[in-house]
Design an enzyme around this catalytic site. Structure first.
Site, PDB file in Angstrom:
ATOM      1  N   LYS A  84       0.815  -1.214   0.000  1.00 36.29           N
ATOM      2  CA  LYS A  84       0.000   0.000   0.000  1.00 36.29           C
ATOM      3  C   LYS A  84       0.851   1.268   0.000  1.00 36.29           C
ATOM      4  O   LYS A  84       0.355   2.353  -0.305  1.00 36.29           O
ATOM      5  CB  LYS A  84      -0.963   0.013   1.187  1.00 36.29           C
ATOM      6  CG  LYS A  84      -0.338   0.099   2.559  1.00 36.29           C
ATOM      7  CD  LYS A  84      -1.399   0.033   3.644  1.00 36.29           C
ATOM      8  CE  LYS A  84      -0.806   0.016   5.047  1.00 36.29           C
ATOM      9  NZ  LYS A  84      -0.081   1.244   5.409  1.00 36.29           N
ATOM     10  N   ASP A  85       2.163   1.140   0.330  1.00 35.93           N
ATOM     11  CA  ASP A  85       3.057   2.295   0.317  1.00 35.93           C
ATOM     12  C   ASP A  85       3.610   2.606  -1.072  1.00 35.93           C
ATOM     13  O   ASP A  85       4.181   3.672  -1.280  1.00 35.93           O
ATOM     14  CB  ASP A  85       4.248   2.071   1.257  1.00 35.93           C
ATOM     15  CG  ASP A  85       3.855   2.042   2.726  1.00 35.93           C
ATOM     16  OD1 ASP A  85       2.716   2.433   3.044  1.00 35.93           O
ATOM     17  OD2 ASP A  85       4.683   1.619   3.554  1.00 35.93           O
ATOM     18  N   THR A 128      -5.876   8.075  14.047  1.00 34.76           N
ATOM     19  CA  THR A 128      -5.457   7.422  12.812  1.00 34.76           C
ATOM     20  C   THR A 128      -4.652   8.419  11.993  1.00 34.76           C
ATOM     21  O   THR A 128      -4.916   9.615  12.034  1.00 34.76           O
ATOM     22  CB  THR A 128      -6.638   6.906  11.971  1.00 34.76           C
ATOM     23  OG1 THR A 128      -6.127   6.449  10.705  1.00 34.76           O
ATOM     24  CG2 THR A 128      -7.666   7.993  11.703  1.00 34.76           C
ATOM     25  N   ARG A 132      -8.275   8.265   4.647  1.00 32.43           N
ATOM     26  CA  ARG A 132      -9.248   7.236   4.216  1.00 32.43           C
ATOM     27  C   ARG A 132     -10.024   6.702   5.417  1.00 32.43           C
ATOM     28  O   ARG A 132     -11.254   6.565   5.367  1.00 32.43           O
ATOM     29  CB  ARG A 132      -8.498   6.077   3.533  1.00 32.43           C
ATOM     30  CG  ARG A 132      -9.343   4.827   3.326  1.00 32.43           C
ATOM     31  CD  ARG A 132      -8.481   3.635   2.942  1.00 32.43           C
ATOM     32  NE  ARG A 132      -7.514   3.267   3.952  1.00 32.43           N
ATOM     33  CZ  ARG A 132      -7.762   2.516   5.018  1.00 32.43           C
ATOM     34  NH1 ARG A 132      -8.993   2.050   5.229  1.00 32.43           N
ATOM     35  NH2 ARG A 132      -6.817   2.216   5.877  1.00 32.43           N
ATOM     36  N   ARG A 133      -9.295   6.381   6.481  1.00 30.04           N
ATOM     37  CA  ARG A 133      -9.968   5.879   7.679  1.00 30.04           C
ATOM     38  C   ARG A 133     -10.850   6.965   8.291  1.00 30.04           C
ATOM     39  O   ARG A 133     -11.972   6.696   8.715  1.00 30.04           O
ATOM     40  CB  ARG A 133      -8.934   5.395   8.707  1.00 30.04           C
ATOM     41  CG  ARG A 133      -8.238   4.104   8.298  1.00 30.04           C
ATOM     42  CD  ARG A 133      -7.247   3.659   9.361  1.00 30.04           C
ATOM     43  NE  ARG A 133      -6.593   2.413   8.981  1.00 30.04           N
ATOM     44  CZ  ARG A 133      -5.282   2.201   9.037  1.00 30.04           C
ATOM     45  NH1 ARG A 133      -4.473   3.172   9.449  1.00 30.04           N
ATOM     46  NH2 ARG A 133      -4.769   1.046   8.692  1.00 30.04           N
ATOM     47  N   ARG A 154       0.782   9.918  14.090  1.00 33.05           N
ATOM     48  CA  ARG A 154       1.830   9.202  13.374  1.00 33.05           C
ATOM     49  C   ARG A 154       2.575   8.334  14.366  1.00 33.05           C
ATOM     50  O   ARG A 154       2.346   8.391  15.557  1.00 33.05           O
ATOM     51  CB  ARG A 154       2.789  10.192  12.708  1.00 33.05           C
ATOM     52  CG  ARG A 154       2.208  10.817  11.444  1.00 33.05           C
ATOM     53  CD  ARG A 154       3.254  11.073  10.401  1.00 33.05           C
ATOM     54  NE  ARG A 154       4.117   9.939  10.147  1.00 33.05           N
ATOM     55  CZ  ARG A 154       5.328  10.055   9.610  1.00 33.05           C
ATOM     56  NH1 ARG A 154       5.803  11.237   9.300  1.00 33.05           N
ATOM     57  NH2 ARG A 154       6.062   8.976   9.407  1.00 33.05           N
ATOM     58  N   GLY A 155       3.510   7.550  13.875  1.00 31.63           N
ATOM     59  CA  GLY A 155       4.333   6.736  14.759  1.00 31.63           C
ATOM     60  C   GLY A 155       4.163   5.253  14.516  1.00 31.63           C
ATOM     61  O   GLY A 155       3.285   4.825  13.760  1.00 31.63           O
ATOM     62  N   VAL A 157       3.652   1.127  15.765  1.00 35.59           N
ATOM     63  CA  VAL A 157       2.528   0.476  16.443  1.00 35.59           C
ATOM     64  C   VAL A 157       2.545   0.763  17.941  1.00 35.59           C
ATOM     65  O   VAL A 157       1.515   1.082  18.546  1.00 35.59           O
ATOM     66  CB  VAL A 157       2.548  -1.051  16.166  1.00 35.59           C
ATOM     67  CG1 VAL A 157       1.543  -1.777  17.057  1.00 35.59           C
ATOM     68  CG2 VAL A 157       2.242  -1.321  14.693  1.00 35.59           C
ATOM     69  N   THR A 159       3.837   3.290  19.554  1.00 36.37           N
ATOM     70  CA  THR A 159       3.480   4.691  19.803  1.00 36.37           C
ATOM     71  C   THR A 159       1.973   4.891  19.709  1.00 36.37           C
ATOM     72  O   THR A 159       1.358   5.537  20.572  1.00 36.37           O
ATOM     73  CB  THR A 159       4.187   5.606  18.787  1.00 36.37           C
ATOM     74  OG1 THR A 159       5.603   5.456  18.928  1.00 36.37           O
ATOM     75  CG2 THR A 159       3.804   7.068  18.994  1.00 36.37           C
ATOM     76  N   ARG A 160       1.375   4.315  18.684  1.00 37.14           N
ATOM     77  CA  ARG A 160      -0.057   4.524  18.462  1.00 37.14           C
ATOM     78  C   ARG A 160      -0.898   3.862  19.562  1.00 37.14           C
ATOM     79  O   ARG A 160      -1.830   4.469  20.083  1.00 37.14           O
ATOM     80  CB  ARG A 160      -0.440   3.996  17.080  1.00 37.14           C
ATOM     81  CG  ARG A 160       0.218   4.795  15.965  1.00 37.14           C
ATOM     82  CD  ARG A 160      -0.160   4.293  14.582  1.00 37.14           C
ATOM     83  NE  ARG A 160       0.626   4.964  13.563  1.00 37.14           N
ATOM     84  CZ  ARG A 160       0.164   5.359  12.383  1.00 37.14           C
ATOM     85  NH1 ARG A 160      -1.094   5.140  12.060  1.00 37.14           N
ATOM     86  NH2 ARG A 160       0.950   5.960  11.518  1.00 37.14           N
ATOM     87  N   CYS A 251      -1.107   8.147  -2.518  1.00 31.16           N
ATOM     88  CA  CYS A 251      -1.217   7.141  -1.451  1.00 31.16           C
ATOM     89  C   CYS A 251      -1.954   7.662  -0.219  1.00 31.16           C
ATOM     90  O   CYS A 251      -2.496   6.881   0.546  1.00 31.16           O
ATOM     91  CB  CYS A 251       0.179   6.684  -1.019  1.00 31.16           C
ATOM     92  SG  CYS A 251       1.169   5.941  -2.314  1.00 31.16           S
TER      93      CYS A 251
END
Length: 325
Positions: A84-85, A128, A132-133, A154-155, A157, A159-160, A251
């Site tokens: 997806k990137d 998020t 898109r989300r 951002r960050g 997993v 961090t989130r 993207c």
């Protein structure tokens, strides 16, 4: 064996825990396939070092450039990306050698107190980094009489999820595939149905890329890596990325897409492609689908994506995206 054949293959990867986990899985598959040693070469990308939001710095393609340059310089033999990137245009000097079997494409909710999305309190703050989300979460909340606030984050997993653990956010939304690859699905409080939120084009899939032609270990390596390709996964993500390209969206645009195979009993008969574009506040969505024969060529998959994009543009999708290439 020649000296060249005996040296380890060098696999370029981003340094994040998730990138290292998924590259490690590919490295193991290549070792089993070829009998050759594979070493991971960690590469820092601009997307890893900047603190700006992705939409401001050109989308998730910023995670790809440094890896591609390392392949072309010969510093590494091949690279692994989250598909997806990848920007939708494929450079002539690189080849997408394999799209392995796709992981779970869904998004996943990690919320405080084990809550599902429907159980979030009024005014819940949901983090998020994806427009898109945001578009789809806000649209779902509106249609179900919920009041939420989507917060850009951002960050990595840790961090989130840390924002939830600390109480700064009520929930975050992450890709299920990443959590699966990290062995952290026990932290998911709800896997979000694709009927509720469509993933990013290519989400859950990996891209294995190497130099085209005879550069480095080029031709032989590309043919070798092609053994890891899953034709169904490649056809699906090709259709999804064709939709994204035909919408002329980057993207980080608020575009969701998912192609899946429809079966009649044990026989796969058709491919369905669903797409969504929306404003990030969720006030307006264009959501359509098309179904056709299972693509038997790259061109067939491209055509499916273009067909749906054309219908979405006719319904006003272009005016909802904000960012256009």
């Amino acid at each position: 064996m020649t000296e060249r054949a005996e040296r380890p293959l060098r696999l370029g990867t981003r340094r994040s825990a998730l990138a290292m986990a998924q590259s490690g899985q590919v490295a193991q598959a290549v070792r089993q396939l070829t009998g050759r040693a594979v070493e991971l070469v960690e590469i820092t990308t601009y997307g890893d070092t900047t603190r700006e939001h992705l939409a401001q710095i050109g989308g998730t393609g910023v995670f790809v450039t440094a890896l591609r340059e390392a392949v072309l310089r010969g510093d590494v033999d091949f690279a692994v990306h989250s598909l997806k990137d990848l920007p939708t245009g494929q450079p002539d000097d690189l080849t997408l050698a394999a799209v392995p079997l796709r992981e779970d494409p869904r998004d996943a909710l990690v919320a405080r107190d084990g809550l599902t999305f429907a159980e979030l309190p009024s005014g819940a703050r949901v983090g998020t980094g994806s427009p898109r989300r945001m578009a789809q979460l806000n649209a779902y909340a509106r249609s179900h009489g919920m009041a939420i606030e989507t917060v850009p984050i951002r960050g990595n997993v840790d961090t989130r999820i840390g924002y939830v653990r600390s109480g700064e956010l009520d929930a975050v939304v992450l890709a299920a595939a990443g959590l699966n690859r990290l062995g952290r699905t026990d932290e998911v409080t709800e896997f979000l149905s694709v009927d509720f939120i469509l993933p990013a084009p290519g989400q859950g899939a990996l891209a294995i890329e190497c130099a085209a032609g005879n550069a480095g270990t080029g031709t032989d390596l590309a043919a070798m890596l092609a053994e890891l390709d899953d034709p169904g996964s490649r056809a699906a993500v090709t259709a999804e990325r064709s939709l994204l390209a035909a919408l002329e969206a980057g993207c980080s645009a608020p575009v969701g897409a998912l192609a899946d195979l429809l079966a009649d009993g044990q026989v796969v008969t058709e491919m369905r492609l669903r797409g969504v574009v929306g404003t990030t506040d969720g006030s307006t969505l264009v959501q359509l689908s098309t179904t056709g024969p299972v693509p038997t060529s790259h061109g067939d998959a491209i055509a499916l994506g273009r067909e749906l994009a054309s219908e979405m543009l006719a319904k006003g999708a272009a005016g909802l995206m904000g960012e256009r290439l």
